[in-house]
Design a protein around this motif. Structure first.
Motif, PDB file in Angstrom:
ATOM      1  N   ILE A 272       6.377   1.428  -4.391  1.00  0.00           N
ATOM      2  CA  ILE A 272       6.144   1.058  -5.797  1.00  0.00           C
ATOM      3  C   ILE A 272       5.189  -0.141  -5.869  1.00  0.00           C
ATOM      4  N   LYS A 273       5.380  -1.075  -4.943  1.00  0.00           N
ATOM      5  CA  LYS A 273       4.501  -2.248  -4.883  1.00  0.00           C
ATOM      6  C   LYS A 273       3.054  -1.818  -4.624  1.00  0.00           C
ATOM      7  N   VAL A 274       2.877  -0.878  -3.699  1.00  0.00           N
ATOM      8  CA  VAL A 274       1.538  -0.375  -3.398  1.00  0.00           C
ATOM      9  C   VAL A 274       0.979   0.406  -4.589  1.00  0.00           C
ATOM     10  N   ALA A 275       1.832   1.223  -5.230  1.00  0.00           N
ATOM     11  CA  ALA A 275       1.391   1.997  -6.401  1.00  0.00           C
ATOM     12  C   ALA A 275       0.900   1.083  -7.517  1.00  0.00           C
ATOM     13  N   ASP A 276       1.600  -0.037  -7.730  1.00  0.00           N
ATOM     14  CA  ASP A 276       1.173  -1.004  -8.761  1.00  0.00           C
ATOM     15  C   ASP A 276      -0.211  -1.561  -8.454  1.00  0.00           C
ATOM     16  N   SER A 277      -0.428  -1.841  -7.162  1.00  0.00           N
ATOM     17  CA  SER A 277      -1.728  -2.378  -6.753  1.00  0.00           C
ATOM     18  C   SER A 277      -2.825  -1.343  -6.961  1.00  0.00           C
ATOM     19  N   ILE A 278      -2.535  -0.095  -6.605  1.00  0.00           N
ATOM     20  CA  ILE A 278      -3.529   0.977  -6.772  1.00  0.00           C
ATOM     21  C   ILE A 278      -3.833   1.198  -8.252  1.00  0.00           C
ATOM     22  N   LEU A 279      -2.791   1.186  -9.064  1.00  0.00           N
ATOM     23  CA  LEU A 279      -2.970   1.397 -10.507  1.00  0.00           C
ATOM     24  C   LEU A 279      -3.867   0.310 -11.114  1.00  0.00           C
ATOM     25  N   LYS A 280      -3.686  -0.890 -10.631  1.00  0.00           N
ATOM     26  CA  LYS A 280      -4.438  -2.024 -11.200  1.00  0.00           C
ATOM     27  C   LYS A 280      -5.858  -2.099 -10.642  1.00  0.00           C
ATOM     28  N   ASN A 281      -6.009  -1.888  -9.323  1.00  0.00           N
ATOM     29  CA  ASN A 281      -7.297  -2.187  -8.690  1.00  0.00           C
ATOM     30  C   ASN A 281      -8.154  -0.963  -8.358  1.00  0.00           C
ATOM     31  N   TYR A 282      -7.520   0.194  -8.229  1.00  0.00           N
ATOM     32  CA  TYR A 282      -8.273   1.359  -7.746  1.00  0.00           C
ATOM     33  C   TYR A 282      -8.450   2.434  -8.813  1.00  0.00           C
ATOM     34  N   VAL A 283      -7.408   2.716  -9.598  1.00  0.00           N
ATOM     35  CA  VAL A 283      -7.479   3.783 -10.595  1.00  0.00           C
ATOM     36  C   VAL A 283      -8.648   3.580 -11.570  1.00  0.00           C
ATOM     37  N   PRO A 284      -8.906   2.353 -12.053  1.00  0.00           N
ATOM     38  CA  PRO A 284     -10.062   2.166 -12.953  1.00  0.00           C
ATOM     39  C   PRO A 284     -11.382   2.602 -12.309  1.00  0.00           C
ATOM     40  N   LYS A 285     -11.520   2.400 -11.009  1.00  0.00           N
ATOM     41  CA  LYS A 285     -12.743   2.803 -10.308  1.00  0.00           C
ATOM     42  C   LYS A 285     -12.876   4.325 -10.289  1.00  0.00           C
ATOM     43  N   PRO A 322      -5.408   2.254   8.737  1.00  0.00           N
ATOM     44  CA  PRO A 322      -5.751   2.133  10.164  1.00  0.00           C
ATOM     45  C   PRO A 322      -4.500   2.053  11.043  1.00  0.00           C
ATOM     46  N   ILE A 323      -4.417   2.948  12.021  1.00  0.00           N
ATOM     47  CA  ILE A 323      -3.320   2.934  12.995  1.00  0.00           C
ATOM     48  C   ILE A 323      -3.816   3.625  14.261  1.00  0.00           C
ATOM     49  N   VAL A 324      -3.614   2.989  15.410  1.00  0.00           N
ATOM     50  CA  VAL A 324      -4.085   3.539  16.688  1.00  0.00           C
ATOM     51  C   VAL A 324      -2.869   3.989  17.508  1.00  0.00           C
ATOM     52  N   LYS A 325      -2.708   5.286  17.628  1.00  0.00           N
ATOM     53  CA  LYS A 325      -1.651   5.883  18.448  1.00  0.00           C
ATOM     54  C   LYS A 325      -2.170   7.211  18.982  1.00  0.00           C
ATOM     55  N   GLU A 464     -10.021  -4.512   3.049  1.00  0.00           N
ATOM     56  CA  GLU A 464      -8.981  -5.528   2.861  1.00  0.00           C
ATOM     57  C   GLU A 464      -7.714  -4.916   2.266  1.00  0.00           C
ATOM     58  N   GLN A 465      -7.897  -4.007   1.339  1.00  0.00           N
ATOM     59  CA  GLN A 465      -6.734  -3.372   0.723  1.00  0.00           C
ATOM     60  C   GLN A 465      -6.034  -2.427   1.706  1.00  0.00           C
ATOM     61  N   LEU A 466      -6.817  -1.695   2.500  1.00  0.00           N
ATOM     62  CA  LEU A 466      -6.234  -0.809   3.513  1.00  0.00           C
ATOM     63  C   LEU A 466      -5.426  -1.615   4.527  1.00  0.00           C
ATOM     64  N   ASP A 467      -5.968  -2.732   4.959  1.00  0.00           N
ATOM     65  CA  ASP A 467      -5.263  -3.588   5.921  1.00  0.00           C
ATOM     66  C   ASP A 467      -3.971  -4.142   5.329  1.00  0.00           C
ATOM     67  N   GLU A 468      -4.034  -4.501   4.060  1.00  0.00           N
ATOM     68  CA  GLU A 468      -2.846  -5.029   3.385  1.00  0.00           C
ATOM     69  C   GLU A 468      -1.747  -3.973   3.328  1.00  0.00           C
ATOM     70  N   PHE A 469      -2.137  -2.742   2.955  1.00  0.00           N
ATOM     71  CA  PHE A 469      -1.153  -1.655   2.869  1.00  0.00           C
ATOM     72  C   PHE A 469      -0.625  -1.283   4.260  1.00  0.00           C
ATOM     73  N   ALA A 470      -1.503  -1.345   5.271  1.00  0.00           N
ATOM     74  CA  ALA A 470      -1.084  -1.004   6.643  1.00  0.00           C
ATOM     75  C   ALA A 470      -0.029  -1.976   7.145  1.00  0.00           C
ATOM     76  N   LYS A 471      -0.181  -3.238   6.817  1.00  0.00           N
ATOM     77  CA  LYS A 471       0.795  -4.249   7.223  1.00  0.00           C
ATOM     78  C   LYS A 471       2.167  -3.953   6.618  1.00  0.00           C
ATOM     79  N   ILE A 472       2.184  -3.579   5.335  1.00  0.00           N
ATOM     80  CA  ILE A 472       3.448  -3.217   4.665  1.00  0.00           C
ATOM     81  C   ILE A 472       4.045  -1.980   5.323  1.00  0.00           C
ATOM     82  N   ALA A 473       3.180  -0.996   5.625  1.00  0.00           N
ATOM     83  CA  ALA A 473       3.644   0.276   6.176  1.00  0.00           C
ATOM     84  C   ALA A 473       4.222   0.115   7.580  1.00  0.00           C
ATOM     85  N   ILE A 474       3.564  -0.665   8.419  1.00  0.00           N
ATOM     86  CA  ILE A 474       4.026  -0.840   9.804  1.00  0.00           C
ATOM     87  C   ILE A 474       5.408  -1.479   9.837  1.00  0.00           C
ATOM     88  N   GLU A 475       5.623  -2.450   8.981  1.00  0.00           N
ATOM     89  CA  GLU A 475       6.935  -3.104   8.921  1.00  0.00           C
ATOM     90  C   GLU A 475       8.041  -2.080   8.629  1.00  0.00           C
TER      91      GLU A 475
END
Length: 541
Positions: A272-285, A322-325, A464-475
């Motif tokens: 939900i936190k990521v969805a809020d960010s996408i709605l605010k910063n990406y959907v308008p684009k 980004p994830i290397v496996k 920057e946004q991908l890296d931010e989301f990746a950090k949340i996802a890895i945790e």
């Protein structure tokens, strides 16, 4: 033959005949009776013979003949001895107290290797000579004798061992459904191989820890003889992987049989936190980008329908975290051309039923099938993308999303077919899918571009946004991976992070757009085509 020579030969062969009888007989008393009968028959035959050129062969032919007569005439003879352990000779035996032991022995023969089991059967059940077996198996006589000796030792050792039937032999698993990510084969997806209950449980038996064929058989409460062909079939198609010590493992993902409501809500909270960010910063684009697309057919005339679909497409396809496996081992490659990651969904038990979710989103269904791409088989200028979920009314998921649907849609776009008797089946199918309205209009979003051209117009996500989301996802991924066996944990982390911005987040974003009133609720007709785009070189006439 003169009596003196016959007497000498019978004295020489009596110990050998007795040994032969011991091997063939069911008990000590019976072996003595059988040996006496054989000695008598050999002796009488020697006395009547004029000349014997091959005494060895002559004696054993008579012994075999005598034994055969004995088997047919003596009801007591219900088995043959293997160094003190009886192997049943007939299937219709009734041995009272010995019946349990014979069944146990039969079971243990089933646990021998395929080669050893065949040699045992040929030697003891069919009465073949070592020489004949060696010829049939293309092995030396010494090797056949070695196999027989090893088989005897294995049977003696295992006969007194209490074999435990594993949980799958008592309570086999059942799949709720099968998911795949990738390209199905000619025959279909993983359900072609795993919809069979035995095959499914064979694969699951090695999920938590590698097992040999014998270990798989024990876990399932069956003998290897019934499973060997299936194991080989599953291994050839990538669902089983042979490891060291002739053990098997699998890289098929099974959903955990236990689940935590608290853990699920924590993951949902992060999304939900990521969805809020996408709605605010990406959907308008995205909204701004698709204004450039003017050649588009919107059946309802509602631009929000196209906008919502484009937003869903963008979220589902433009957030590659980004994830290397190395996950190449997890890609199942089948002989019919399939190449996909497999998930088997199992029924799960909630381990924290008293937990009370506090998020409204926890009550919503985020099940989705897609992103699905389809080509027209007949018309190379046509391609489609779709995602089936609770926003749409389409049924049957990927199995019901047919390439031929888009053949028919393109023919309708071009006006090449009429709704008449000749095209009855095509139009029946289009109506069932909701792609034709009651008044005969095409009910599909059509973009006059290639899918690649459309995708190029959709904005990418900033690093920057991908890296931010990746950090949340890895945790979240590291915590989630603990619910899976060791060989699956790399894939769980990779899968969770790689597709963390997924259908669920796309649906949360659309929920927010509809719940806020920014978008009007979808009509029944619009639900048939939302989140489905047809890319074509022509628009409907």
């Amino acid at each position: 033959m003169i009596k003196e020579n016959a007497d000498k030969l019978i004295i020489e062969y009596s110990p050998k005949i007795y040994g032969f009888a011991v091997k063939k007989a069911f008990s000590l008393e019976e072996s003595e009776e059988l040996a006496a009968e054989m000695v008598k028959e050999v002796y009488l035959s020697l006395l009547e013979a004029n000349e014997v050129f091959n005494v060895e062969g002559y004696v054993w032919r008579i012994c075999e003949h005598t034994y055969a007569k004995y088997v047919n005439s003596t009801k007591k003879h219900q088995g043959i001895s293997l160094d003190g352990m009886e192997i049943p000779y007939y299937d219709n035996y009734n041995l009272g107290e010995k019946d349990k032991d014979l069944k146990k022995l039969r079971q243990e023969i089933g646990f021998l290797s395929e080669k050893r089991r065949q040699i045992i059967y040929s030697f003891y059940y069919e009465g073949k000579s070592i020489q004949k077996i060696a010829t049939e198996e293309d092995l030396s006589e010494g090797t056949i004798k070695w196999h027989l000796n090893k088989a005897r030792n294995d049977l003696k050792e295992n006969f007194s061992m209490e074999r435990k039937v594993g949980s799958l032999g008592i309570s086999p698993i059942e799949a709720i459904c099968f998911d795949h990510n990738g390209q199905p084969g000619i025959k279909g997806g993983p359900e072609v191989y795993l919809d069979d209950k035995i095959n499914l449980n064979i694969v699951y038996s090695v999920y938590d820890s590698p097992k040999t064929k014998e270990g798989i058989a024990e876990e399932m409460g069956m003998t290897p003889v019934y499973l060997e062909d299936r194991i080989a079939f599953l291994a050839k198609n990538g669902f089983l992987v042979e490891t060291s010590g002739k053990r098997y493992t699998t890289y098929v993902k099974f959903t955990p049989r236990e689940r935590s409501l608290e853990q699920e809500e924590e993951i949902l909270k992060s999304k939900i936190k990521v969805a809020d960010s996408i709605l605010k910063n990406y959907v308008p684009k995205v909204k701004e980008a698709i204004k450039k697309i003017t050649d588009i057919y919107i059946p309802s005339g509602n631009p929000e329908l196209f906008e919502a679909t484009a937003i869903f497409y963008a979220i589902a396809n433009k957030f590659d975290l980004p994830i290397v496996k190395n996950v190449s081992p997890y890609l199942i490659k089948t002989l019919d051309g399939g190449e996909y990651y497999v998930t088997v969904n199992l029924k799960s038990e909630i381990i924290d039923p008293d937990f009370k979710p506090i998020l409204e989103e926890s009550t919503r269904d985020y099940t989705a099938c897609g992103s699905m791409t389809r080509n027209s088989w007949k018309y190379p200028t046509v391609k489609a993308w779709s995602n089936d979920n609770r926003f749409s009314t389409r049924k049957g998921m990927w199995q019901n999303n047919l390439n031929t649907d888009y053949d028919a849609i393109y023919e309708v776009i071009c006006g090449d077919i009429e709704d008449n008797k000749a095209n009855e089946e095509k139009f029946k199918r289009l109506r069932e899918r909701g792609f034709i309205t009651d008044d005969g209009r095409l009910n599909v979003l059509v973009v006059k571009k290639t899918m690649e051209e459309f995708d190029a117009l959709i904005p990418s996500t900033e690093k920057e946004q991908l890296d931010e989301f990746a950090k949340i996802a890895i945790e979240q991924a590291v915590m989630l991976a603990k619910n899976y066996p060791p060989q699956m944990q790399d894939f769980i982390v990779f899968e969770f992070v790689k597709w963390y911005v997924d259908n669920t987040i796309a649906m949360i974003v659309l929920d927010k757009l509809y719940d806020s009133g920014e978008y009007k609720p979808l009509t029944q007709s619009e639900k048939a085509t939302v989140n489905l785009l047809v890319f074509s070189d022509r628009l409907p006439q």
